[in-house]
Motif scaffolding. Sequence first.
Motif, mmCIF file in Angstrom:
data_model
loop_
_atom_site.group_PDB
_atom_site.id
_atom_site.type_symbol
_atom_site.label_atom_id
_atom_site.label_comp_id
_atom_site.label_asym_id
_atom_site.label_seq_id
_atom_site.Cartn_x
_atom_site.Cartn_y
_atom_site.Cartn_z
ATOM 1 N N LYS A 1 0.829 -1.201 0.000
ATOM 2 C CA LYS A 1 0.000 0.000 0.000
ATOM 3 C C LYS A 1 0.866 1.255 0.000
ATOM 4 O O LYS A 1 0.661 2.161 -0.812
ATOM 5 N N ILE B 1 -5.991 -2.928 -3.999
ATOM 6 C CA ILE B 1 -5.809 -2.627 -2.577
ATOM 7 C C ILE B 1 -7.152 -2.331 -1.925
ATOM 8 O O ILE B 1 -7.422 -2.738 -0.796
ATOM 9 N N GLU C 1 -4.295 0.155 -7.214
ATOM 10 C CA GLU C 1 -5.119 0.909 -6.265
ATOM 11 C C GLU C 1 -6.464 0.219 -6.066
ATOM 12 O O GLU C 1 -6.970 0.117 -4.946
#
Lengths: 217, 580
Positions: free
Chosen positions: B385, B489, B486
Amino acid sequence: MTEEINTPGYDIPPEMEGQVAITTLDKIYNWSRRNSIWPMMFGLACCGIEMICAATSRFDFSRFGMEVMRPSPRQSDLMIVSGTVTKKMIPQIVRLYNQMPEPKYVLAMGACASGGGPFKEGYSVVDGVDKFIPVDVYVTGCPPTPQALLHGLITLQKKIDKQSIKNVRWYSKDPVEPIPIPVLGPDLMDPREYALIKQYSTEKLVEDQQVPAVEEA
Amino acid sequence: MSEEVLVEEKTELEERFPEIGRDERKGYEGYIVPAEKLVEFATVLRDEFGYDFLSSVTAVDYLPEDWMEVVYHAYQTTGGPGLVYKVQVDRDDPVVPSLTPVFPGANLQEREAWDLMGIRFEDHPNLKRVLLWEGFDGHPLRKDWREAFYEGDGKPFKSRWPSGEVIRAEENNPFNKNVDYPGGFDPEQWTPAGETAVYAGVGRLDHAVSETALSTDQIVVNLGPQHPSTHGVFRMVVRLEGETVVDLEPVMGYLHRNHEKIGERNTFLMNIPFTDRLDYFNSMSNNFGYVLTVEKLMGVKPPERAEYIRVMMAELTRILNHMVAIGFLLNDLGAFFTPLLYAFEERELILDIFEAVSGSRMMCNYYRFAGVARDLPEGVFEQVKNLVLYRLPGKVNDLDTFLTDNEIIRARAIGIGVLTAEEAIAHSAVGPVLRASGVPYDVRRADPYGIYDRFDFDVAVRYHGDIYDRYLIRLDEMRQSIRILEQVIQDIPEGPIQEGKPQYQVRVPAGEAYGRVEGPKGELGFYVVSNGKPNPWRYHVRAPSFINLSALEVMCKNYKIADVVSILGSIDIVLGETDR
């Protein structure tokens, strides 16, 4: 390091201390060589990438005096055989080795260069570069981590420390013969083994004629 | 394209060619085409049915049935599923017409099939060995060909399992090394032929030489295999008129590690670590392609969390690869080592993640059939992340800022090594090379696999087909990968990472499967044929680095010798995959 060079086992008289340094020729000779090993820029396979990693900022083998990687064998001291050696490539490797000036060293990096590794059983893989050129240091791993390569290089430095100018190969009176370059025939041929190959093939022919051939010639 | 249209089209094809038959074997698909109809069939398929992209050409040796089969996989560059067609030939005299005049991209693949399988392609312009050397004894991928260290047809070998005793193969060899010679061979009488054949390849003087130019002698220059710019042990033989490239021939095989022969001895599971060593920058996406293919045969799917982890690793790999590719390209352009140091910095951070999940930096061996080897360890998700959200976007922008407007890069890259869209498709170029030429073809979008249909991303495309666009497209793709990451995640669920119990010996039903993923270097395909035994009967890798090289000659012609190095750098090849 300096202390190591300066303690050759001779006592310096007290009045001379701090003014002269005594060392042996071997020590100063090896000290300068061990700290300026120039490897050849010679990536063969996967291990070559870890070799590059060892040269980049995180691992940085220039800390050991090896930052100058030379693409030409004429300017290098160390051949890092970094990857699988194939039968098609070994003539070039032997030729490069012959072209390197003395003193020269070979480091077999990783499983393939040391003994064929995972690809050993393959039909065009050489099962260890030491079948053709002399190897000084073997590094294990597939691929070895940069740390392992650094350890191998430090091992090589230790080996250099132990050498003596009196009996090293490159100062001996006898000329050093180049290694004969392997020839690509039906399979890889070492010119030194021609008689053996001929004998084997003749015997095989006789065997094949006695038993009906099953497999393709 | 809807399923209905596809079926209709196929019948239309059958009407057009009454000679062709469907492949009725269980687990197989596609058509069987008679050899004499092949060229016509492929041409019609390309021109009228839109299958303009010949992805893979390979051969299978069906020893028990006593025939050989040449297998072609064709796709449409507009997207959609593919079409398989095959030609069956006699094992003793395998002759097939060459498709190189129709699809120049078949050139190297047909040479490979000749080299390893002994299939003769009629009318091939340059049919000689590609991975092995001229004079090699036999065609090693034939099932009845045995190498010096032959021990058995399938692993695990009896000498190693279950008793655990190990013999050194050298001990059973009279030469104490990996060599064998045919009976009655006399080494004294042998003349090696390899080099002559290589130089004869560029000796063709049929190229028109400009009459206004200075009359100079043409010379042949050899680059590699030991050359710092060839990214490994690649070799190019270039014929020059002054400094201008008149003809170029790639010479490869210096890293031919018998991937396919070894793969056919291994059990299915044993092949996963070998795929790591194909494109050794991107072991994760190589794993992905292989497990996907075998999963197709087995008919299993991994659980949700594993799907997300797979995509996460594959996209991290893409960023890693493109970073390093740009670094190496700059190396080739003369900015020696400094840009590469920046690229390797990011690579190290991504490798830390790989090492945490798989235990190894480069050779991850992480994907498993119907799952992944283990779940993300504690803290790794945070690491990903931080990297993806806060570090990588800035680093990609840094590259953009420092390099894109750099005067030297622009001078050396714009308008150099141009490959048009038509040429790129004809040469079966894939990945960034194809997309930089203006063809928006990305397997993730054209024929989605895994869970790629869920993500919101753009297929990067550029239109000039020069080195500069091939550099820019890598920046674009890194940004798209960050976008996908993204989403990963955000959406990654909790849950199991393996469907069922992990098995040492998987059961793979008989049949064939062709699985492909969009690897960082392009479409990476695996063709696996199973006969229900523990080992694959045929295991073939459609390597993007290898096939992209068939366009190298077109890209380099009429440019300067100094550009050859940077053009090669812009294709981004890896020799482990090129030579396999």
